[in-house]
Design a protein around this motif. Structure first.
Motif, mmCIF file in Angstrom:
data_model
loop_
_atom_site.group_PDB
_atom_site.id
_atom_site.type_symbol
_atom_site.label_atom_id
_atom_site.label_comp_id
_atom_site.label_asym_id
_atom_site.label_seq_id
_atom_site.Cartn_x
_atom_site.Cartn_y
_atom_site.Cartn_z
ATOM 1 N N ARG A 33 50.304 60.695 52.599
ATOM 2 C CA ARG A 33 49.926 60.820 53.961
ATOM 3 C C ARG A 33 51.365 60.849 54.809
ATOM 4 O O ARG A 33 52.398 59.891 54.809
ATOM 5 N N PRO A 34 51.464 61.600 55.558
ATOM 6 C CA PRO A 34 52.491 61.824 56.563
ATOM 7 C C PRO A 34 52.592 60.531 57.271
ATOM 8 O O PRO A 34 51.854 59.842 57.591
ATOM 9 N N ASP A 36 53.371 60.125 60.223
ATOM 10 C CA ASP A 36 52.349 59.812 61.669
ATOM 11 C C ASP A 36 51.027 60.113 61.520
ATOM 12 O O ASP A 36 50.231 60.381 62.434
ATOM 13 N N GLY A 37 50.622 59.916 60.246
ATOM 14 C CA GLY A 37 49.181 59.828 59.912
ATOM 15 C C GLY A 37 48.740 61.373 59.601
ATOM 16 O O GLY A 37 49.449 62.142 59.479
ATOM 17 N N GLY A 38 47.381 61.665 59.483
ATOM 18 C CA GLY A 38 46.863 63.004 59.367
ATOM 19 C C GLY A 38 46.331 63.247 57.857
ATOM 20 O O GLY A 38 46.203 62.050 57.192
ATOM 21 N N LEU A 39 46.422 64.414 57.564
ATOM 22 C CA LEU A 39 45.982 64.853 56.408
ATOM 23 C C LEU A 39 46.763 64.574 55.442
ATOM 24 O O LEU A 39 47.951 64.832 55.316
ATOM 25 N N GLU A 40 46.337 63.986 54.103
ATOM 26 C CA GLU A 40 47.195 63.568 52.805
ATOM 27 C C GLU A 40 47.351 65.015 52.217
ATOM 28 O O GLU A 40 46.721 66.047 52.230
ATOM 29 N N TRP A 41 48.455 64.827 51.485
ATOM 30 C CA TRP A 41 48.485 66.132 50.522
ATOM 31 C C TRP A 41 48.923 65.687 49.049
ATOM 32 O O TRP A 41 49.094 64.577 49.075
ATOM 33 N N ALA A 63 58.253 60.815 64.519
ATOM 34 C CA ALA A 63 56.520 60.904 64.705
ATOM 35 C C ALA A 63 56.330 60.133 66.148
ATOM 36 O O ALA A 63 55.397 60.663 66.845
ATOM 37 N N ARG A 67 54.469 62.049 69.645
ATOM 38 C CA ARG A 67 53.197 61.395 70.094
ATOM 39 C C ARG A 67 53.322 61.805 71.865
ATOM 40 O O ARG A 67 54.025 61.557 72.487
#
Length: 72
Positions: A33-34, A36-41, A63, A67
């Motif tokens: 996970r980045p 700064d949050g968000g979609l995992e890869w 990050a 914001r």
């Protein structure tokens, strides 16, 4: 990496040139996970290495700077 990284640790994905936090660990893939949050890869375990403290702090500062500011 010889040993799989621990859940919650930060790694550098050398294929994507990104820092991510390990959220899941399978033999064939890691889910990152980045900062700064968000979609995992997904990343292959052989393409990541432990992130340095400087890399993690730099990613967290970047990050925070990206914001939106409250009240703007």
């Amino acid at each position: 990496m010889t040993e799989p990284p621990a859940i919650g640790s930060y790694v550098a994905d050398t294929e994507r040139n990104k820092i991510g936090q390990v959220m899941a660990n399978d033999r064939d893939l890691l889910q990152l996970r980045p900062v700064d949050g968000g979609l995992e890869w997904d990343a292959k375990p052989n393409t990541v290495r432990p992130a340095t403290l400087e890399e993690v702090l730099s990613a967290k500062v970047k990050a925070a700077n990206n914001r939106p500011r409250w009240g703007q």
